[in-house]
Design an enzyme around this catalytic site. Structure first.
Site, short mmCIF file in Angstrom:
data_model
loop_
_atom_site.label_atom_id
_atom_site.label_comp_id
_atom_site.label_asym_id
_atom_site.label_seq_id
_atom_site.Cartn_x
_atom_site.Cartn_y
_atom_site.Cartn_z
N HIS A 75 21.73 -1.86 -11.01
CA HIS A 75 21.45 -0.88 -12.76
C HIS A 75 22.65 0.34 -12.96
CE1 HIS A 75 17.47 -2.77 -13.22
NE2 HIS A 75 17.69 -3.47 -12.89
N TYR A 202 12.34 4.58 -19.98
CA TYR A 202 11.45 5.66 -19.37
C TYR A 202 10.89 6.43 -21.14
CZ TYR A 202 12.69 6.75 -14.14
OH TYR A 202 12.76 6.63 -13.06
N PRO A 295 6.86 10.01 -8.67
CA PRO A 295 7.73 9.31 -8.09
C PRO A 295 8.73 9.35 -10.04
CG PRO A 295 5.61 8.51 -8.95
CD PRO A 295 5.53 9.69 -8.56
N LYS A 299 12.53 9.25 -6.43
CA LYS A 299 13.49 9.93 -5.30
C LYS A 299 13.09 10.07 -3.57
CE LYS A 299 16.88 11.90 -6.52
NZ LYS A 299 17.81 10.40 -7.17
N TYR A 385 19.93 11.45 -11.00
CA TYR A 385 19.41 10.00 -10.80
C TYR A 385 20.11 9.05 -9.82
CZ TYR A 385 15.86 6.69 -12.19
OH TYR A 385 14.62 5.40 -11.69
C1 LIG Z 1 1.37 5.25 -2.92
C2 LIG Z 1 2.66 5.34 -3.13
C3 LIG Z 1 3.41 5.33 -4.21
C4 LIG Z 1 4.75 5.47 -4.28
N1 LIG Z 1 6.16 4.69 -5.30
C5 LIG Z 1 7.19 5.66 -5.15
C6 LIG Z 1 7.79 5.17 -6.06
O1 LIG Z 1 7.41 4.58 -6.89
N2 LIG Z 1 8.85 5.25 -6.25
C7 LIG Z 1 9.86 6.36 -4.54
O2 LIG Z 1 10.81 7.09 -5.14
N3 LIG Z 1 8.45 6.65 -4.26
C8 LIG Z 1 7.45 6.70 -4.21
N4 LIG Z 1 6.77 6.67 -3.22
C9 LIG Z 1 6.93 7.14 -1.57
C10 LIG Z 1 7.76 6.64 -0.71
O3 LIG Z 1 6.96 5.53 -0.65
C11 LIG Z 1 7.16 7.55 0.19
O4 LIG Z 1 9.05 9.11 -0.28
C12 LIG Z 1 7.87 7.42 1.25
O5 LIG Z 1 7.61 5.54 1.86
C13 LIG Z 1 8.55 7.75 2.50
O6 LIG Z 1 9.05 7.59 4.06
P1 LIG Z 1 8.43 7.89 5.18
O7 LIG Z 1 8.94 7.05 5.84
O8 LIG Z 1 8.62 9.39 5.24
O9 LIG Z 1 6.64 7.93 4.78
P2 LIG Z 1 5.40 6.86 4.89
O10 LIG Z 1 6.43 5.64 3.98
O11 LIG Z 1 4.37 6.98 5.03
O12 LIG Z 1 5.94 5.93 6.45
C14 LIG Z 1 4.78 7.02 7.05
C15 LIG Z 1 4.46 6.63 8.85
O13 LIG Z 1 3.44 6.99 9.11
C16 LIG Z 1 2.53 6.49 9.85
N5 LIG Z 1 1.51 7.73 10.18
C17 LIG Z 1 0.61 7.98 10.12
N6 LIG Z 1 0.05 8.94 10.50
C18 LIG Z 1 0.38 8.06 12.08
C19 LIG Z 1 -0.48 9.01 13.13
N7 LIG Z 1 -1.05 9.80 13.38
N8 LIG Z 1 0.20 7.98 14.38
C20 LIG Z 1 1.39 7.72 14.10
N9 LIG Z 1 1.81 7.23 12.58
C21 LIG Z 1 0.84 7.59 12.16
C22 LIG Z 1 1.36 6.02 8.55
O14 LIG Z 1 0.58 4.16 8.79
C23 LIG Z 1 2.81 5.41 8.03
O15 LIG Z 1 3.35 4.28 8.18
C24 LIG Z 1 5.40 6.27 -3.03
C25 LIG Z 1 4.28 6.56 -1.80
C26 LIG Z 1 2.90 6.47 -2.17
C27 LIG Z 1 1.65 7.28 -1.11
#
Ligand SMILES: Cc1cc2nc3c(=O)[nH]c(=O)nc-3n(C[C@H](O)[C@H](O)[C@H](O)COP(=O)(O)OP(=O)(O)OC[C@H]3O[C@@H](n4cnc5c(N)ncnc54)[C@H](O)[C@@H]3O)c2cc1C
Length: 392
Positions: A75, A202, A295, A299, A385
């Site tokens: 995009h 948006y 969200p 980011k 963005y």
């Molecule tokens: C419902 C939701 C909707 C979202 N929508 C958007 C969006 O529209 N746009 C956007 O930019 N961002 C969005 N986000 C944010 C984005 O998805 C996250 O910033 C991204 O997933 C971060 O990645 P991460 O690997 O840091 O964490 P996560 O994806 O949360 O991964 C962390 C992992 O650690 C695991 N874990 C937790 N505790 C333990 C433990 N004790 N032992 C072992 N493993 C463990 C979890 O199961 C998980 O798989 C959203 C987040 C959520 C929760």
């Protein structure tokens, strides 16, 4: 207790943990990942959908760009809208950078496939994860594996990529934390219908914010601002489409919102959170383990990937050359970018959400008119963005 020795123990197999394992392996560094959920559960979580330029460049550089190029949708910008007006901001014209629509589910599938092809050690469905001896040069992670056996992974470094509810953040002694809970949430839907727009819309509306996003040529992702504690059962499919039509301007200048079959409905609270430092002894934090953004600025996922992009060269220098300079700088370097994205996400959120305060409504409209009519205003939004370089 079964003992195992690796260079890096990674807690969490989300996008941050899996990308970290992938990039470390490319530099010849061995890691093991532990994850509480199943592989399918992690891969099917509906979350982020927009990749900024630096994320796309990083995924390409490590061999994860093929399906993104084939199936992702580039995009040039976004539409910003308020009642009776819609404006397009062209990020490519403004900054030379663009964004890609490619779901987090797809990024996760690509990471899982790439790591499986190289025999990555990943322990899914573990319980009782605990971190030990983080201030020594032999930190470890213990857990109970899916078969009920207690295991210990002893490492040179532990990286907490375990999101907002994992144990790693709590292992940092005396962290400073900053938190803001917004007085509204998002009701998000996935619908089996072709998007009614070529790029994201948006929309600010006095009834509340709305966002028209998409996942593919046949699947739309849309959001509505709703009060906190909203029960999704109060929102029938018809009520959702009616509210979206009003807020997104169905009928305005001949534009139509095409409704379709809703396949997923959920309510997301909106929160900003930062925890510092992102390092404690031999523990490093990356992604949602250290910070959460609402969200609106797209980011969260991009920030998690940027953290990993900064952490990998630091760990490579530390583990292969015994050079701690980048590792020592990691927390400050990452937090500089985290705060930029935290500010941008807050700014987009407050500019676009209705609060019912007439004074704030006028400020919001003034800000939207400035961003869409001034090249300086538009460029500021576009630069943030489409994403600043990872080393910003
Ligand atoms: C419902 C939701 C909707 C979202 N929508 C958007 C969006 O529209 N746009 C956007 O930019 N961002 C969005 N986000 C944010 C984005 O998805 C996250 O910033 C991204 O997933 C971060 O990645 P991460 O690997 O840091 O964490 P996560 O994806 O949360 O991964 C962390 C992992 O650690 C695991 N874990 C937790 N505790 C333990 C433990 N004790 N032992 C072992 N493993 C463990 C979890 O199961 C998980 O798989 C959203 C987040 C959520 C929760």
């Amino acid at each position: 207790m079964t003992d195992r020795r690796v260079q890096v123990a990674i807690v969490g197999a989300g996008p941050a943990g899996m990308l970290l394992a992938h990039l470390l392996a490319a530099d010849g560094i061995e890691s093991a990942v532990v994850e509480t959920r199943s592989e399918d559960y992690v891969a099917s979580r509906i979350r982020a959908g927009i990749l900024e330029q630096s994320t796309v460049d990083l995924l390409h550089s490590c061999g994860l760009g093929d399906r993104l190029t084939r199936e992702g949708d580039r995009h040039r910008g976004i539409y910003l809208q308020w009642p009776e007006e819609r404006h397009h901001l062209d990020f490519v014209d403004l900054t030379g950078r663009s964004v890609w629509v490619y779901g987090q589910t797809e990024v996760q599938k690509d990471l899982v496939a790439a790591r499986a092809a190289e025999g990555q050690e990943i322990h899914y469905e573990v319980s009782d994860t605990a971190l030990h001896d983080l201030e020594t040069d032999r930190p470890s992670v213990t857990f109970t594996d899916a078969s009920g056996t207690r295991q210990r992974i002893v490492a040179d470094v532990v990286v907490g990529c375990d999101g907002s509810f994992g144990p790693s953040r709590h292992a940092v002694a005396d962290p400073a934390t900053w938190e803001k809970t917004y007085p509204y949430s998002w009701l998000g839907i996935l619908a089996d219908v072709a998007p009614s727009t070529d790029e994201l819309i948006y929309a600010y509306h006095p009834d509340g914010f709305a966002l028209h996003s998409m996942r593919s040529a046949t699947v739309s992702r849309l959001y509505l601002q709703v009060p906190n504690e909203t029960d999704v059962a109060e929102w029938s499919d018809d009520r959702i489409w009616d509210a979206l039509a009003v807020r997104l301007g169905h009928g305005q200048d001949g534009w139509h919102l095409e409704p379709g079959s809703i396949t997923d409905k959920s309510v997301l609270p909106m929160r900003s959170f930062v925890s510092a430092p992102m390092r404690h002894g031999r523990l490093f934090l990356a992604g949602d383990a250290a910070h959460i953004v609402p969200p609106t600025g797209a980011k969260g996922l991009n920030l998690a990937i940027a953290d990993v992009g900064l952490l990998v060269p630091a760990l490579v220098d530390l583990l292969r050359k015994d050079d701690p300079h980048l590792a020592d700088a990691y927390s400050d370097t990452a937090l500089r970018r985290v705060w930029r994205c935290t500010h941008f996400s807050w700014w987009m959120t407050t500019m676009l959400h209705a609060t019912g305060d007439p004074f704030e409504e006028q400020l919001r409209l003034s800000q939207l008119r400035w961003v869409t009519s001034s090249e300086a205003g538009a460029t500021g939004l576009a630069e943030n963005y489409a994403g600043l370089p990872i080393g910003f």
